[in-house]
Design a protein around this motif. Structure first.
Motif, PDB file in Angstrom:
ATOM      1  N   ASP A  24       1.053  -1.649  -0.141  1.00 32.85           N
ATOM      2  CA  ASP A  24      -0.103  -0.288   0.673  1.00 32.85           C
ATOM      3  C   ASP A  24       0.901   0.882  -0.015  1.00 32.85           C
ATOM      4  N   LYS A  25       0.157   2.464  -0.601  1.00 37.35           N
ATOM      5  CA  LYS A  25       0.977   3.546  -0.616  1.00 37.35           C
ATOM      6  C   LYS A  25       0.284   4.493   0.303  1.00 37.35           C
ATOM      7  N   ASP A  26       1.364   5.064   1.175  1.00 38.82           N
ATOM      8  CA  ASP A  26       0.515   6.458   1.484  1.00 38.82           C
ATOM      9  C   ASP A  26       0.504   7.235   1.342  1.00 38.82           C
ATOM     10  N   LEU A  27      -0.867   7.575   1.413  1.00 39.50           N
ATOM     11  CA  LEU A  27      -1.994   8.991   0.500  1.00 39.50           C
ATOM     12  C   LEU A  27      -1.638   9.776   1.784  1.00 39.50           C
ATOM     13  N   SER A  28      -1.144  10.092   3.085  1.00 39.98           N
ATOM     14  CA  SER A  28      -1.283  11.253   4.128  1.00 39.98           C
ATOM     15  C   SER A  28      -0.804  12.432   4.120  1.00 39.98           C
ATOM     16  N   GLY A  29       0.288  12.448   3.059  1.00 42.54           N
ATOM     17  CA  GLY A  29       1.386  13.511   2.667  1.00 42.54           C
ATOM     18  C   GLY A  29       1.855  13.953   3.387  1.00 42.54           C
ATOM     19  N   THR A  30       2.305  15.547   4.405  1.00 47.71           N
ATOM     20  CA  THR A  30       2.933  16.303   5.239  1.00 47.71           C
ATOM     21  C   THR A  30       1.684  15.866   6.332  1.00 47.71           C
ATOM     22  N   SER A  31       0.855  15.584   6.332  1.00 51.51           N
ATOM     23  CA  SER A  31      -0.578  15.032   7.958  1.00 51.51           C
ATOM     24  C   SER A  31      -0.508  13.991   8.839  1.00 51.51           C
ATOM     25  N   SER A  32      -1.704  13.875   9.876  1.00 48.18           N
ATOM     26  CA  SER A  32      -1.108  12.501  10.360  1.00 48.18           C
ATOM     27  C   SER A  32      -2.228  11.576   9.877  1.00 48.18           C
ATOM     28  N   ALA A  33      -2.623  11.374   8.658  1.00 47.61           N
ATOM     29  CA  ALA A  33      -3.664  10.837   8.142  1.00 47.61           C
ATOM     30  C   ALA A  33      -4.048   9.402   8.152  1.00 47.61           C
ATOM     31  N   THR A  34      -4.067   8.522   8.220  1.00 44.55           N
ATOM     32  CA  THR A  34      -3.579   7.091   8.145  1.00 44.55           C
ATOM     33  C   THR A  34      -4.726   6.510   6.464  1.00 44.55           C
ATOM     34  N   ASP A  35      -4.982   8.198   5.804  1.00 42.61           N
ATOM     35  CA  ASP A  35      -5.124   7.116   4.371  1.00 42.61           C
ATOM     36  C   ASP A  35      -3.927   6.490   3.727  1.00 42.61           C
ATOM     37  N   THR A  36      -4.315   5.544   3.179  1.00 38.80           N
ATOM     38  CA  THR A  36      -3.577   4.665   2.015  1.00 38.80           C
ATOM     39  C   THR A  36      -4.122   4.082   0.923  1.00 38.80           C
ATOM     40  N   ALA A  37      -3.563   3.912  -0.688  1.00 40.75           N
ATOM     41  CA  ALA A  37      -3.583   2.917  -1.562  1.00 40.75           C
ATOM     42  C   ALA A  37      -3.593   1.781  -1.720  1.00 40.75           C
ATOM     43  N   GLU A  38      -4.171   1.190  -1.776  1.00 38.90           N
ATOM     44  CA  GLU A  38      -3.879  -0.079  -1.978  1.00 38.90           C
ATOM     45  C   GLU A  38      -3.055  -0.861  -3.077  1.00 38.90           C
ATOM     46  N   GLY A  39      -1.948  -1.461  -2.559  1.00 39.51           N
ATOM     47  CA  GLY A  39      -0.947  -1.703  -4.057  1.00 39.51           C
ATOM     48  C   GLY A  39      -1.246  -3.327  -4.836  1.00 39.51           C
ATOM     49  N   GLY A  40      -1.828  -4.330  -4.255  1.00 38.16           N
ATOM     50  CA  GLY A  40      -1.850  -5.291  -3.592  1.00 38.16           C
ATOM     51  C   GLY A  40      -1.635  -6.236  -3.499  1.00 38.16           C
ATOM     52  N   ILE A  41      -1.532  -7.026  -3.134  1.00 38.26           N
ATOM     53  CA  ILE A  41      -1.090  -8.897  -2.353  1.00 38.26           C
ATOM     54  C   ILE A  41      -0.157  -9.238  -3.449  1.00 38.26           C
ATOM     55  N   LYS A  42       1.247  -9.072  -2.739  1.00 38.70           N
ATOM     56  CA  LYS A  42       2.062  -9.562  -4.292  1.00 38.70           C
ATOM     57  C   LYS A  42       2.329 -10.588  -3.689  1.00 38.70           C
ATOM     58  N   PRO A  43       2.989 -11.888  -4.522  1.00 40.65           N
ATOM     59  CA  PRO A  43       3.173 -13.068  -4.854  1.00 40.65           C
ATOM     60  C   PRO A  43       3.907 -13.811  -3.372  1.00 40.65           C
ATOM     61  N   GLN A  44       3.927 -14.929  -3.090  1.00 42.68           N
ATOM     62  CA  GLN A  44       4.414 -15.719  -1.285  1.00 42.68           C
ATOM     63  C   GLN A  44       6.051 -15.992  -2.220  1.00 42.68           C
ATOM     64  N   SER A  45       6.555 -15.804  -1.182  1.00 43.41           N
ATOM     65  CA  SER A  45       8.004 -16.244  -1.182  1.00 43.41           C
ATOM     66  C   SER A  45       8.504 -17.377  -0.378  1.00 43.41           C
ATOM     67  N   LEU A  46       8.961 -18.359  -0.423  1.00 44.92           N
ATOM     68  CA  LEU A  46      10.089 -19.227  -0.056  1.00 44.92           C
ATOM     69  C   LEU A  46      10.900 -19.361   0.405  1.00 44.92           C
ATOM     70  N   SER A  47      11.469 -18.893   1.602  1.00 45.97           N
ATOM     71  CA  SER A  47      13.215 -18.948   2.023  1.00 45.97           C
ATOM     72  C   SER A  47      13.332 -20.479   2.050  1.00 45.97           C
ATOM     73  N   VAL A  48      14.428 -21.324   1.499  1.00 45.73           N
ATOM     74  CA  VAL A  48      14.299 -22.844   1.598  1.00 45.73           C
ATOM     75  C   VAL A  48      16.412 -22.805   2.090  1.00 45.73           C
ATOM     76  N   SER A  49      16.097 -23.418   2.993  1.00 46.86           N
ATOM     77  CA  SER A  49      17.747 -23.216   3.633  1.00 46.86           C
ATOM     78  C   SER A  49      17.506 -25.099   4.170  1.00 46.86           C
ATOM     79  N   LEU A  50      19.032 -25.371   3.847  1.00 45.99           N
ATOM     80  CA  LEU A  50      19.585 -27.199   4.575  1.00 45.99           C
ATOM     81  C   LEU A  50      21.015 -27.020   3.744  1.00 45.99           C
ATOM     82  N   SER A  51      21.206 -28.690   4.192  1.00 46.27           N
ATOM     83  CA  SER A  51      22.828 -28.796   4.416  1.00 46.27           C
ATOM     84  C   SER A  51      23.104 -29.620   2.958  1.00 46.27           C
ATOM     85  N   ILE A  52      23.777 -29.754   2.456  1.00 46.79           N
ATOM     86  CA  ILE A  52      24.339 -30.975   1.748  1.00 46.79           C
ATOM     87  C   ILE A  52      25.709 -31.133   1.936  1.00 46.79           C
ATOM     88  N   LYS A  53      26.203 -32.889   2.215  1.00 47.77           N
ATOM     89  CA  LYS A  53      27.266 -33.801   2.951  1.00 47.77           C
ATOM     90  C   LYS A  53      27.902 -32.958   1.169  1.00 47.77           C
TER      91      LYS A  53
END
Length: 181
Positions: A24-53
């Motif tokens: 989302d994007k902050d639309l408050s400018g210099t005020s204390s407002a909490t207005d935002t513009a929706e930017g969508g739900i971004k794709p999920q990421s999977l962080s994988v860690s493992l060990s190989i001998k």
């Protein structure tokens, strides 16, 4: 355990961490407002860690080849169907390798510590967004009176001059003289 296109991802101590961003994007400018513009739900990421001998170096070579694979039909990185509990819980069905892929020697344990990121492809939010009908463009209008001009358009002056009213310069002189009265 992780399967990519029914191939087991090699390694021991596999850990998968899922995350996604809610933009989302902050639309408050210099005020204390909490207005935002929706930017969508971004794709999920999977962080994988493992060990190989060290003795399983061919497993590391195979995993590197999977990460570098290019789909011959599209010319883009290979998209894999994923089978994993964390991916299933997040409703992730297809992924591709993205961002960083690293492997570091762990001389104490005589193995490589491997980490990489898989990003969701063809996500559920993406499919929902594609199915939604796009809003039709609306015609804009404004209230008030229509203003018209009594002055002839430049093309009209040229047309009158060509139709026998004299040259454009002569007509302009007559017009200016009329204004001067």
């Amino acid at each position: 355990m992780i399967l990519l296109n029914q191939q087991k991802v090699p390694g021991h101590g596999v850990k998968v961490r899922a995350s996604f961003r809610l933009e989302d994007k902050d639309l408050s400018g210099t005020s204390s407002a909490t207005d935002t513009a929706e930017g969508g739900i971004k794709p999920q990421s999977l962080s994988v860690s493992l060990s190989i001998k060290y003795t399983d170096d061919s497993d590391l070579t195979r995993l590197l080849a999977m990460a570098r694979a290019i789909d011959t039909q599209t010319g883009k990185r290979q998209v894999y169907k994923i089978t994993n509990g964390t991916a299933q819980a997040g409703n992730i069905r297809k992924v591709k390798f993205t961002e960083n892929f690293s492997y570091v020697e762990n001389a104490t344990l005589r193995m490589w510590d491997v980490s990489f990121t898989l990003r969701e492809c063809e996500s559920v939010p993406e499919k929902i967004e594609q199915r939604q009908a796009q809003p039709a463009a609306t015609e804009q209008s404004a209230e008030g009176d229509t203003i018209t001009s009594d002055e002839p358009a430049p093309d009209t002056i040229t047309a009158v001059a060509n139709a026998g009213g004299g040259s454009v310069q002569e007509m302009m002189k007559r017009f200016e003289a009329t204004l001067g009265r």
